[in-house]
Design a protein around this motif. Structure first.
Motif, PDB file in Angstrom:
ATOM      1  N   THR A 123      -0.015  40.040 -53.207  1.00 56.23           N
ATOM      2  CA  THR A 123      -0.923  40.489 -52.145  1.00 56.23           C
ATOM      3  C   THR A 123      -1.030  42.015 -52.167  1.00 56.23           C
ATOM      4  O   THR A 123      -2.135  42.589 -52.113  1.00 56.23           O
ATOM      5  N   ALA A 124       0.141  42.669 -52.265  1.00 58.03           N
ATOM      6  CA  ALA A 124       0.150  44.140 -52.271  1.00 58.03           C
ATOM      7  C   ALA A 124      -0.573  44.668 -53.517  1.00 58.03           C
ATOM      8  O   ALA A 124      -1.351  45.626 -53.444  1.00 58.03           O
ATOM      9  N   LEU A 125      -0.330  44.023 -54.645  1.00 56.86           N
ATOM     10  CA  LEU A 125      -0.954  44.494 -55.901  1.00 56.86           C
ATOM     11  C   LEU A 125      -2.466  44.300 -55.859  1.00 56.86           C
ATOM     12  O   LEU A 125      -3.237  45.165 -56.315  1.00 56.86           O
ATOM     13  N   ASP A 138     -13.187  50.752 -71.782  1.00 57.73           N
ATOM     14  CA  ASP A 138     -13.985  51.241 -70.642  1.00 57.73           C
ATOM     15  C   ASP A 138     -13.700  50.418 -69.393  1.00 57.73           C
ATOM     16  O   ASP A 138     -13.637  50.949 -68.295  1.00 57.73           O
ATOM     17  N   VAL A 139     -13.593  49.093 -69.608  1.00 58.51           N
ATOM     18  CA  VAL A 139     -13.402  48.206 -68.455  1.00 58.51           C
ATOM     19  C   VAL A 139     -12.056  47.493 -68.614  1.00 58.51           C
ATOM     20  O   VAL A 139     -11.728  47.001 -69.699  1.00 58.51           O
ATOM     21  N   VAL A 140     -11.285  47.454 -67.544  1.00 57.19           N
ATOM     22  CA  VAL A 140      -9.972  46.795 -67.585  1.00 57.19           C
ATOM     23  C   VAL A 140      -9.937  45.747 -66.473  1.00 57.19           C
ATOM     24  O   VAL A 140     -10.176  46.075 -65.306  1.00 57.19           O
ATOM     25  N   VAL A 141      -9.646  44.505 -66.865  1.00 54.86           N
ATOM     26  CA  VAL A 141      -9.607  43.420 -65.877  1.00 54.86           C
ATOM     27  C   VAL A 141      -8.151  42.967 -65.719  1.00 54.86           C
ATOM     28  O   VAL A 141      -7.563  42.415 -66.658  1.00 54.86           O
ATOM     29  N   PRO A 142      -7.538  43.202 -64.561  1.00 50.58           N
ATOM     30  CA  PRO A 142      -6.167  42.724 -64.348  1.00 50.58           C
ATOM     31  C   PRO A 142      -6.159  41.236 -63.976  1.00 50.58           C
ATOM     32  O   PRO A 142      -6.952  40.799 -63.140  1.00 50.58           O
ATOM     33  N   VAL A 143      -5.242  40.504 -64.603  1.00 49.99           N
ATOM     34  CA  VAL A 143      -5.238  39.045 -64.446  1.00 49.99           C
ATOM     35  C   VAL A 143      -3.818  38.568 -64.153  1.00 49.99           C
ATOM     36  O   VAL A 143      -2.872  39.009 -64.806  1.00 49.99           O
ATOM     37  N   LEU A 180      -8.804  50.433 -56.497  1.00 45.58           N
ATOM     38  CA  LEU A 180      -9.103  51.162 -57.741  1.00 45.58           C
ATOM     39  C   LEU A 180     -10.474  50.807 -58.300  1.00 45.58           C
ATOM     40  O   LEU A 180     -11.031  51.544 -59.100  1.00 45.58           O
ATOM     41  N   GLY A 181     -10.997  49.634 -57.938  1.00 44.17           N
ATOM     42  CA  GLY A 181     -12.341  49.272 -58.383  1.00 44.17           C
ATOM     43  C   GLY A 181     -12.428  47.997 -59.204  1.00 44.17           C
ATOM     44  O   GLY A 181     -13.501  47.418 -59.349  1.00 44.17           O
ATOM     45  N   SER A 182     -11.296  47.556 -59.789  1.00 49.88           N
ATOM     46  CA  SER A 182     -11.336  46.335 -60.606  1.00 49.88           C
ATOM     47  C   SER A 182     -10.398  45.300 -59.976  1.00 49.88           C
ATOM     48  O   SER A 182      -9.175  45.408 -60.107  1.00 49.88           O
ATOM     49  N   PRO A 183     -10.938  44.312 -59.279  1.00 49.95           N
ATOM     50  CA  PRO A 183     -10.068  43.406 -58.517  1.00 49.95           C
ATOM     51  C   PRO A 183      -9.148  42.560 -59.401  1.00 49.95           C
ATOM     52  O   PRO A 183      -9.504  42.236 -60.536  1.00 49.95           O
ATOM     53  N   LEU A 184      -7.981  42.249 -58.849  1.00 42.19           N
ATOM     54  CA  LEU A 184      -7.037  41.367 -59.553  1.00 42.19           C
ATOM     55  C   LEU A 184      -7.614  39.956 -59.572  1.00 42.19           C
ATOM     56  O   LEU A 184      -7.988  39.416 -58.532  1.00 42.19           O
ATOM     57  N   ALA A 232     -13.046  51.223 -63.864  1.00 50.95           N
ATOM     58  CA  ALA A 232     -14.485  50.912 -63.835  1.00 50.95           C
ATOM     59  C   ALA A 232     -14.689  49.542 -63.186  1.00 50.95           C
ATOM     60  O   ALA A 232     -13.874  48.627 -63.378  1.00 50.95           O
ATOM     61  N   VAL A 233     -15.756  49.395 -62.437  1.00 46.72           N
ATOM     62  CA  VAL A 233     -16.043  48.107 -61.811  1.00 46.72           C
ATOM     63  C   VAL A 233     -16.610  47.182 -62.890  1.00 46.72           C
ATOM     64  O   VAL A 233     -17.583  47.538 -63.560  1.00 46.72           O
ATOM     65  N   PRO A 234     -15.980  46.014 -63.122  1.00 46.38           N
ATOM     66  CA  PRO A 234     -16.506  45.114 -64.167  1.00 46.38           C
ATOM     67  C   PRO A 234     -17.954  44.726 -63.863  1.00 46.38           C
ATOM     68  O   PRO A 234     -18.313  44.526 -62.689  1.00 46.38           O
ATOM     69  N   SER A 235     -18.770  44.625 -64.912  1.00 47.62           N
ATOM     70  CA  SER A 235     -20.198  44.361 -64.656  1.00 47.62           C
ATOM     71  C   SER A 235     -20.407  42.927 -64.153  1.00 47.62           C
ATOM     72  O   SER A 235     -21.293  42.667 -63.357  1.00 47.62           O
ATOM     73  N   LYS A 236     -19.555  41.987 -64.627  1.00 47.38           N
ATOM     74  CA  LYS A 236     -19.699  40.608 -64.128  1.00 47.38           C
ATOM     75  C   LYS A 236     -18.602  40.332 -63.107  1.00 47.38           C
ATOM     76  O   LYS A 236     -17.436  40.664 -63.350  1.00 47.38           O
ATOM     77  N   ALA A 237     -18.975  39.695 -62.003  1.00 45.74           N
ATOM     78  CA  ALA A 237     -17.947  39.312 -61.028  1.00 45.74           C
ATOM     79  C   ALA A 237     -17.239  38.065 -61.556  1.00 45.74           C
ATOM     80  O   ALA A 237     -17.893  37.067 -61.886  1.00 45.74           O
ATOM     81  N   LEU A 238     -15.921  38.123 -61.660  1.00 45.88           N
ATOM     82  CA  LEU A 238     -15.156  36.980 -62.175  1.00 45.88           C
ATOM     83  C   LEU A 238     -14.540  36.235 -61.007  1.00 45.88           C
ATOM     84  O   LEU A 238     -14.061  36.853 -60.059  1.00 45.88           O
TER      85      LEU A 238
END
Ligand SMILES: Cc1cc2nc3c(=O)[nH]c(=O)nc-3n(C[C@H](O)[C@H](O)[C@H](O)COP(=O)(O)OP(=O)(O)OC[C@H]3O[C@@H](n4cnc5c(N)ncnc54)[C@H](O)[C@@H]3O)c2cc1C
Length: 489
Positions: free
Chosen positions: A60-62, A29-34, A69-73, A174-180
């Motif tokens: 920077t571009a990515l 459901d939630v994908v966090v790019p790292v 898209l909603g889920s920050p790098l 999806a926007v992650p529920s916790k801000a990382l």
């Protein structure tokens, strides 16, 4: 229950045809790019100055794309495993996905990380995001790795239908529920502290958008003349200029391959198909280089042709000044200087000229190929361990499928053949701009009145050649004869 996955990005800095990201989006459901900045984990092959510049702008571009898209790098520095473990905990993730790389130190690191994450009870999976065929997929009839390009290409060609069709980019995350917490890209210190990067800005647009634009521009027409024109360094746009984009994974080779096939249907005209086929063959030199590095992991520093280890190179104290002249484009050989200056200003050099400058360094100057490879590593925006290794070993004559050592490029004849009007030399060596084409590749032979009229005084305005081409050729052949004799004994 909501499930969360991390996508660990490395040199796959794109959203389209991104197998790890695609898999994560399909299963969670939630994908966090790292992105984890851990250059020391690449051991002796940490990114050089030009690569670091590119990485900064590509990230920077990515980051802008992921933010939309909603889920920050999330950007962090430190040990990759420690950072991933922390983020798994903080994000409440149960899976980590990434695309494979093939440098020996990275393979070893990734294998350890996969084991460790699995031991933590997580799902840890890697995917093919960087090559058309993985190095273990193509084998000789005897089941061995290939050492020669042509049979490898033929084997691959018989399996073209297995090449993946590019995967779609996600439209929304999806926007992650916790801000990382994320570090800033500036904090990674990738940009130069003194501004030498103006030429890089002028020539390149790092990031997926720039990569796709370049592919589109090239495949819409120039690809149909690729083979005919690819050896002329003065012609802008005759080659794709995709190498740094492919290296950083801003486009996949599958995207380039499929777009070339599409061009093959769309474009007609004299020899178009043969020209396009040749472009596909060049993509397979990239494949071949990955195949070799994977199966022969010592080749970034050791010659593939083992007898070559005894080659009588000059000693560092004897060649130091010539090496600097080569690096700075002050050898007095116009096509060599033009190439080295193009590299310095733009972070890129035309393939034909890479071959010429590499031959000149290793044969005429008798300087070890590893010195040239190290300089390219620092200055090329497309510095890639497999491709740089293959290129240098090929040029020095000590690699798989290399040109025979005794075939020594004459840089004057090469210049006259591939830059007949001297336009490439005039662009990069402006001191010679007004010299007639007849002498542009050998200014030392121009009559002295002509040199004076062109404003060139050899040694002051333009260097006298650092070596005599004929004598240095004979010296190289004698050195080669020595190792050949000792190998035959
Ligand atoms: C001494 C030497 C060092 C080199 N070092 C590198 C390097 O560090 N990184 C790098 O990407 N290329 C390297 N090359 C290969 C080649 O010069 C570049 O890939 C090419 O010039 C890039 O320009 P392009 O994208 O316009 O290529 P195009 O001609 O448009 O080819 C398309 C793609 O095919 C691949 N390719 C083309 N030619 C080769 C080749 N001979 N070997 C391997 N792959 C190839 C590249 O990924 C390239 O982007 C080296 C060549 C030599 C002789």
């Amino acid at each position: 229950m909501t499930t969360t996955a991390l996508v660990w990005l490395r040199r796959d800095l794109r959203l389209g045809d991104q197998p790890a990201l695609h898999h994560a989006v399909a299963h969670h459901d939630v994908v966090v790019p790292v992105f984890v900045f851990a250059p020391e984990e690449e051991k002796d092959w940490q990114p050089g100055a030009a690569s670091r510049w590119w990485l900064h702008h590509s990230l920077t571009a990515l980051a802008e794309r992921f933010a939309k898209l909603g889920s920050p790098l999330i950007v962090r520095s430190g040990s990759s495993l420690a950072v991933l473990r922390t983020l798994v905990k903080d994000a409440g993730a149960e899976a980590v996905y990434w695309n494979r790389l093939y440098e020996p130190a990275v393979i070893a690191r990734d294998a350890k990380i996969k084991d460790a994450l699995r031991a933590d009870g997580l799902t840890a999976e890697s995917f093919n995001g960087a090559v058309l065929f993985e190095p273990w997929q193509l084998k000789t009839g005897a089941g061995d790795p290939y050492r020669v390009y042509s049979p490898m290409f033929r084997a691959a060609e018989a399996r073209f239908d297995e090449i993946r069709k590019p995967l779609p980019a996600p439209k929304k995350l999806a926007v992650p529920s916790k801000a990382l917490k994320s570090e800033t890209l500036d904090a990674l210190g990738l940009l130069p502290t003194i501004a030498w990067d103006g030429g890089l800005h002028e020539h390149w647009q790092p990031g997926e958008k720039g990569a796709l634009q370049r592919l589109e521009q090239f495949a819409s027409q120039p690809i149909a003349k690729y083979k005919d024109l690819r050896d002329q360094p003065a012609l802008d746009g005759a080659v794709s200029g995709l190498s740094p984009h492919l290296h950083f994974g801003e486009i996949s080779p599958q995207q380039a391959f499929v777009r070339a096939q599409q061009a093959n249907h769309e474009l007609s005209g004299a020899g178009a198909h043969g020209n396009i086929h040749h472009f596909v063959k060049e993509l397979f030199w990239r494949e071949f280089s990955h195949h070799l590095l994977y199966h022969y992991p010592k080749t970034p520093t050791e010659p593939m042709y083992e007898k070559f280890a005894a080659f009588p190179w000059r000693k560092p104290k004897d060649y130091a000044a010539d090496l600097v002249a080569w690096q700075k484009g002050l050898t007095g050989i116009p096509i060599v200087d033009a190439g080295m200056r193009q590299l310095w200003v733009t972070g890129w050099m035309h393939n034909r000229v890479r071959m010429i400058v590499a031959s000149f360094l290793t044969k005429n100057l008798l300087i070890p190929w590893q010195e040239g490879a190290a300089w390219f590593w620092d200055t090329l925006v497309d510095a890639s361990l497999p491709q740089n290794t293959l290129g240098w070993q090929w040029a020095a004559g000590c690699g798989a499928d290399a040109a025979p050592y005794f075939r020594i490029f004459n840089p004057v004849l090469q210049g006259e053949k591939f830059d007949a009007e001297g336009s490439y030399v005039r662009t990069w060596v402006p001191e010679l701009a007004t010299l007639p084409a007849k002498f542009i590749h050998k200014p030392w032979e121009a009559p002295s009145e002509m040199r004076r009229a062109a404003g060139i005084a050899l040694d002051s305005v333009y260097a006298h050649p650092v070596v005599d081409l004929k004598e240095s050729r004979d010296r190289a052949l004698a050195a080669f004869a020595k190792i050949k004799a000792s190998a035959d004994a």
